[in-house]
Write an enzyme that holds these catalytic residues in place. Structure first.
Site, short mmCIF file in Angstrom:
data_model
loop_
_atom_site.label_atom_id
_atom_site.label_comp_id
_atom_site.label_asym_id
_atom_site.label_seq_id
_atom_site.Cartn_x
_atom_site.Cartn_y
_atom_site.Cartn_z
N HIS A 95 -3.15 -6.77 8.77
CA HIS A 95 -2.42 -5.41 8.83
C HIS A 95 -1.46 -5.33 9.35
O HIS A 95 -0.95 -5.57 10.52
CB HIS A 95 -3.64 -4.45 9.14
CG HIS A 95 -3.60 -3.12 9.02
ND1 HIS A 95 -2.53 -2.20 9.93
CD2 HIS A 95 -4.19 -2.36 8.11
CE1 HIS A 95 -2.64 -1.11 9.42
NE2 HIS A 95 -3.64 -0.74 8.49
N GLU A 167 -0.04 -2.86 0.79
CA GLU A 167 0.35 -1.67 1.75
C GLU A 167 1.63 -1.72 2.30
O GLU A 167 2.22 -2.28 3.21
CB GLU A 167 -0.72 -1.83 2.95
CG GLU A 167 -2.22 -1.96 2.68
CD GLU A 167 -2.85 -1.25 3.96
OE1 GLU A 167 -3.57 -0.24 3.56
OE2 GLU A 167 -2.84 -1.78 5.14
C1 PEP Z 1 -4.01 1.49 6.58
O1 PEP Z 1 -3.80 1.66 7.79
O2 PEP Z 1 -4.69 0.48 6.20
C2 PEP Z 1 -3.71 2.54 5.82
C3 PEP Z 1 -3.61 2.86 4.49
O3 PEP Z 1 -3.50 3.72 6.35
P1 PEP Z 1 -3.38 5.37 6.09
O4 PEP Z 1 -4.26 5.72 4.69
O5 PEP Z 1 -3.73 6.31 7.12
O6 PEP Z 1 -2.01 5.47 5.54
#
Ligand code: PEP
Length: 262
Positions: A95, A167
């Site tokens: 992450h 992400e």
């Molecule tokens: C995450 O931390 O994996 C994430 C997607 O956070 P958020 O949805 O708060 O942006």
């Protein structure tokens, strides 16, 4: 192959045991059993054990947010994947908060992925570029490097079983939470699947589940789930709110229903 839509809630370092138990209770009330939707909750390490006793396993699975890559030893303060075997079905690895705040580098992420697989816990490997990297045109190179190293010690069948979460760091609420355009996300997710195909072949690439994560909520989730290569979402902030999180699951269910694929 008809993959189940995967919705993962990352609770991060929020909620003590009773607050987490209350949230789970509310989610139990709102979320139904859906054959084609898999809902995974990633509470803090401390809360995994009590939630594992409370959870309705027909509705939810549990994920750890992290673990240490050695199975046992003198590593004060750490928890190994071996210790999590009976508690967590999945584990989030790589992450961006761990890469940036805890300086987890490519090699450590690779070792954690291998340790998870060795211990029968499915990795949810997070990859994604920072704002700076995107503006410098380095997204593809970065994704290539993150994927090539993280998957290095695996077999094609290990890769088939795992989950990759795209992400973009700049889209995560912690780091600015800019909304990524689904049309842009689609290209990066396609690139990720192509990378897996190049490394492990077409079968692994078609089977590996690829999620999108970055400020997804009940209002925006549909746009991402419509992306061809998107098998689900990883949700941070909105997973702490039972209205929003169950709204995300409902949206995923409606989409499956509309496509005649309930
Ligand atoms: C995450 O931390 O994996 C994430 C997607 O956070 P958020 O949805 O708060 O942006």
């Amino acid at each position: 192959m008809n993959k189940r839509t995967l919705i993962v809630g990352n609770w991060k370092m929020h909620m003590n045991t009773s607050q987490a138990s209350m949230l789970l209770h509310r989610l139990h009330e709102r979320i139904k059993i859906h054959r084609n939707i898999e809902v995974v909750l990633a509470p803090s390490m401390l809360v995994l054990q009590p939630l594992s006793m409370q959870i309705d396993r027909r509705k939810f699975r549990l994920a750890a947010q992290n673990a240490y890559h050695k199975d046992e030893g003198a590593f004060t303060g750490e928890v190994s994947f071996t210790m999590l075997q009976d508690l967590a079905h999945y584990v989030i690895i790589g992450h961006s908060e761990r890469r940036l705040y805890f300086h987890e580098d490519l090699d450590l992420v690779r070792d954690k992925v291998a340790a998870a697989v060795r211990n029968g816990i499915m990795p949810i490997l997070c990859v994604g570029e920072t704002d700076h990297e995107r503006k410098a045109g380095e997204t593809r190179q970065l994704l290539h490097d993150q994927l090539t190293t993280a998957l290095a010690n695996l077999t094609a069948s290990d890769v088939e079983e795992m989950v990759i979460a795209y992400e973009p760091v700049w889209a995560i609420s912690t780091f600015g939470g800019q909304l990524a355009k689904p049309s842009d996300v689609a290209k990066d997710m396609e690139f990720i699947r192509k990378q897996v195909a190049d490394l492990y072949g077409k079968r692994a690439a078609s089977r590996v589940r690829i999620l999108y994560g970055g400020s997804v909520d009940d209002q925006t989730v549909r746009g991402y789930l419509e992306i061809e290569d998107c098998d689900g979402v990883l949700v941070g902030g909105a997973s702490l709110n039972y209205h929003k999180f169950s709204g995300i699951v409902d949206a995923a269910y409606r989409m499956r229903h509309e496509s005649g694929d309930e």
